[in-house]
Design an enzyme around this catalytic site. Sequence first.
Site, mmCIF file in Angstrom:
data_model
loop_
_atom_site.group_PDB
_atom_site.id
_atom_site.type_symbol
_atom_site.label_atom_id
_atom_site.label_comp_id
_atom_site.label_asym_id
_atom_site.label_seq_id
_atom_site.Cartn_x
_atom_site.Cartn_y
_atom_site.Cartn_z
ATOM 1 N N TYR A 157 0.842 -1.213 0.000
ATOM 2 C CA TYR A 157 0.000 0.000 0.000
ATOM 3 C C TYR A 157 0.875 1.260 0.000
ATOM 4 O O TYR A 157 0.483 2.297 -0.527
ATOM 5 C CB TYR A 157 -0.958 -0.032 1.194
ATOM 6 C CG TYR A 157 -2.206 0.807 0.987
ATOM 7 C CD1 TYR A 157 -3.069 0.568 -0.066
ATOM 8 C CD2 TYR A 157 -2.511 1.855 1.861
ATOM 9 C CE1 TYR A 157 -4.211 1.334 -0.252
ATOM 10 C CE2 TYR A 157 -3.656 2.622 1.690
ATOM 11 C CZ TYR A 157 -4.499 2.351 0.631
ATOM 12 O OH TYR A 157 -5.630 3.113 0.450
ATOM 13 N N LYS A 164 -3.032 8.321 3.138
ATOM 14 C CA LYS A 164 -4.247 8.100 3.941
ATOM 15 C C LYS A 164 -4.048 8.591 5.377
ATOM 16 O O LYS A 164 -4.992 9.077 6.007
ATOM 17 C CB LYS A 164 -4.654 6.624 3.938
ATOM 18 C CG LYS A 164 -5.183 6.100 2.605
ATOM 19 C CD LYS A 164 -6.432 6.828 2.122
ATOM 20 C CE LYS A 164 -7.110 6.097 0.976
ATOM 21 N NZ LYS A 164 -8.150 6.939 0.312
ATOM 22 N N THR A 195 -12.197 -2.837 -6.938
ATOM 23 C CA THR A 195 -12.598 -1.702 -7.788
ATOM 24 C C THR A 195 -11.448 -1.401 -8.759
ATOM 25 O O THR A 195 -10.383 -2.015 -8.664
ATOM 26 C CB THR A 195 -12.844 -0.434 -6.955
ATOM 27 O OG1 THR A 195 -11.606 -0.048 -6.350
ATOM 28 C CG2 THR A 195 -13.900 -0.632 -5.881
ATOM 29 N N SER A 197 -9.495 1.224 -8.758
ATOM 30 C CA SER A 197 -8.330 1.688 -7.982
ATOM 31 C C SER A 197 -7.616 0.511 -7.320
ATOM 32 O O SER A 197 -6.385 0.480 -7.260
ATOM 33 C CB SER A 197 -8.745 2.659 -6.885
ATOM 34 O OG SER A 197 -9.183 3.850 -7.452
HETATM 35 O O1 0WD Z 1 -10.451 -1.572 -1.476
HETATM 36 C C1 0WD Z 1 -10.821 -0.484 -1.857
HETATM 37 N N1 0WD Z 1 -11.281 -0.324 -3.070
HETATM 38 C C2 0WD Z 1 -10.766 0.659 -0.899
HETATM 39 C C3 0WD Z 1 -10.854 1.940 -1.369
HETATM 40 C C4 0WD Z 1 -10.578 0.377 0.528
HETATM 41 C C5 0WD Z 1 -10.560 1.556 1.357
HETATM 42 C C6 0WD Z 1 -10.642 2.811 0.832
HETATM 43 N N2 0WD Z 1 -10.784 2.996 -0.518
HETATM 44 C C7 0WD Z 1 -10.862 4.354 -1.013
HETATM 45 C C8 0WD Z 1 -9.912 4.731 -2.111
HETATM 46 O O2 0WD Z 1 -8.609 4.957 -1.618
HETATM 47 C C9 0WD Z 1 -10.564 6.001 -2.598
HETATM 48 O O3 0WD Z 1 -10.266 7.071 -1.714
HETATM 49 O O4 0WD Z 1 -12.125 4.585 -1.567
HETATM 50 C C10 0WD Z 1 -12.048 5.678 -2.477
HETATM 51 C C11 0WD Z 1 -12.747 5.292 -3.765
HETATM 52 O O5 0WD Z 1 -12.006 4.289 -4.403
HETATM 53 P P1 0WD Z 1 -12.605 3.064 -5.226
HETATM 54 O O6 0WD Z 1 -14.072 3.133 -5.269
HETATM 55 O O7 0WD Z 1 -11.929 1.860 -4.714
HETATM 56 O O8 0WD Z 1 -11.968 3.277 -6.670
HETATM 57 P P2 0WD Z 1 -12.464 3.870 -8.088
HETATM 58 O O9 0WD Z 1 -13.755 3.304 -8.477
HETATM 59 O O10 0WD Z 1 -11.307 3.661 -9.005
HETATM 60 O O11 0WD Z 1 -12.633 5.407 -7.793
HETATM 61 C C12 0WD Z 1 -11.569 6.260 -7.435
HETATM 62 C C13 0WD Z 1 -11.651 7.470 -8.310
HETATM 63 C C14 0WD Z 1 -10.946 7.495 -9.640
HETATM 64 O O12 0WD Z 1 -10.966 6.498 -10.419
HETATM 65 P P3 0WD Z 1 -9.489 6.037 -11.059
HETATM 66 O O13 0WD Z 1 -9.817 4.674 -11.506
HETATM 67 O O14 0WD Z 1 -9.126 7.009 -12.098
HETATM 68 O O15 0WD Z 1 -8.452 6.028 -9.938
HETATM 69 O O16 0WD Z 1 -11.025 8.617 -7.831
HETATM 70 C C15 0WD Z 1 -11.198 9.563 -8.854
HETATM 71 C C16 0WD Z 1 -11.478 8.821 -10.117
HETATM 72 O O17 0WD Z 1 -12.814 8.853 -10.459
HETATM 73 N N3 0WD Z 1 -10.041 10.401 -9.128
HETATM 74 C C17 0WD Z 1 -10.158 11.714 -9.249
HETATM 75 N N4 0WD Z 1 -11.214 12.535 -9.115
HETATM 76 C C18 0WD Z 1 -11.017 13.836 -9.336
HETATM 77 N N5 0WD Z 1 -9.842 14.346 -9.677
HETATM 78 C C19 0WD Z 1 -8.884 12.171 -9.597
HETATM 79 C C20 0WD Z 1 -8.743 13.556 -9.819
HETATM 80 N N6 0WD Z 1 -7.584 14.107 -10.164
HETATM 81 N N7 0WD Z 1 -8.038 11.112 -9.679
HETATM 82 C C21 0WD Z 1 -8.758 10.035 -9.383
#
Ligand code: 0WD
Length: 256
Positions: A157, A164, A195, A197
């Site tokens: 991570y 974080k 997801t 990310s």
């Molecule tokens: O296991 C997991 N998936 C966990 C996620 C466990 C615990 C926390 N999280 C957190 C992530 O760190 C994040 O903060 O949850 C949040 C949402 O993440 P997610 O739902 O897992 O991932 P995703 O569907 O990819 O959404 C994150 C999004 C981006 O997608 P991409 O695929 O490009 O990384 O963050 C947005 C974008 O839509 N993002 C931005 N939004 C605005 N401006 C930018 C930006 N510059 N960069 C990324």
Amino acid sequence: QLSLQGKTYVVMGVANKRSIAWGIARALHAAGARLIFTYAGERFENEVKKLVATLEDDTALVLPCDVTKDEEIASCFAQIKEQVGVIHGLAHCIAFANKEHLEGEYMNVDREGFLLAHNISAYSLTAVAKAAKELMTEGGSIVTLTYLGGERVVQNYNVMGVAKASLEASVKYLANDLGKYGIRVNAISAGPIRTLSAKGVGDFNSILKEIEERAPLRRTTTQEEVGDTALFLFSDLSRGVTGEIIHVDSGYHILA
Ligand code: 0WD
């Protein structure tokens, strides 16, 4: 069922239907809330608009907001102010780090990668909270998403964990700043969910397997579970809660 009828929430960070932000949006929508979606860049526009159309809510707004650009944040919230006026909450579900910095040793991160992760994953909360505050004239609730890797070392991570930790400290300082305006700021520390990310994190499958085998609830976390806790944090039921990090992770964080 909780009602958020007559309330408006901004949901930032829907990338596709697996996004945690989409789980939060569905929970808010089911409670009768009006929703405003923001997306990072053109490559997400169509996907987000397609998903939002499935809600069959013609009051929903979809606006661009790349959080690395101050002028885009300003124009996004100016448009929200013009078209909606008052908002009652904001879900910040945004994070990013270079894939090559999410495996191997943390130390291998460079200055640019460190700053990029902190810019998008931590500073952006403060930037959008400042803009959202102006529209939360009836009080409000801000919710962000964090992960256990910000509290402890989780293999791979790396720089995202350091970001974080900064995000979680920001939650507390923002909660202190904004409490006097009736605005609460909290984080949900979600268990790992597959997801877009999550694909970037090295060896994510073995992290999921470990949760299924060892977490008190013996199952992985779902978008719906995070959505329901967000609904609680956005509702009046949580009116006494601010500056808090709530773990929605099948209890995994209590284990040694
Ligand atoms: O296991 C997991 N998936 C966990 C996620 C466990 C615990 C926390 N999280 C957190 C992530 O760190 C994040 O903060 O949850 C949040 C949402 O993440 P997610 O739902 O897992 O991932 P995703 O569907 O990819 O959404 C994150 C999004 C981006 O997608 P991409 O695929 O490009 O990384 O963050 C947005 C974008 O839509 N993002 C931005 N939004 C605005 N401006 C930018 C930006 N510059 N960069 C990324």
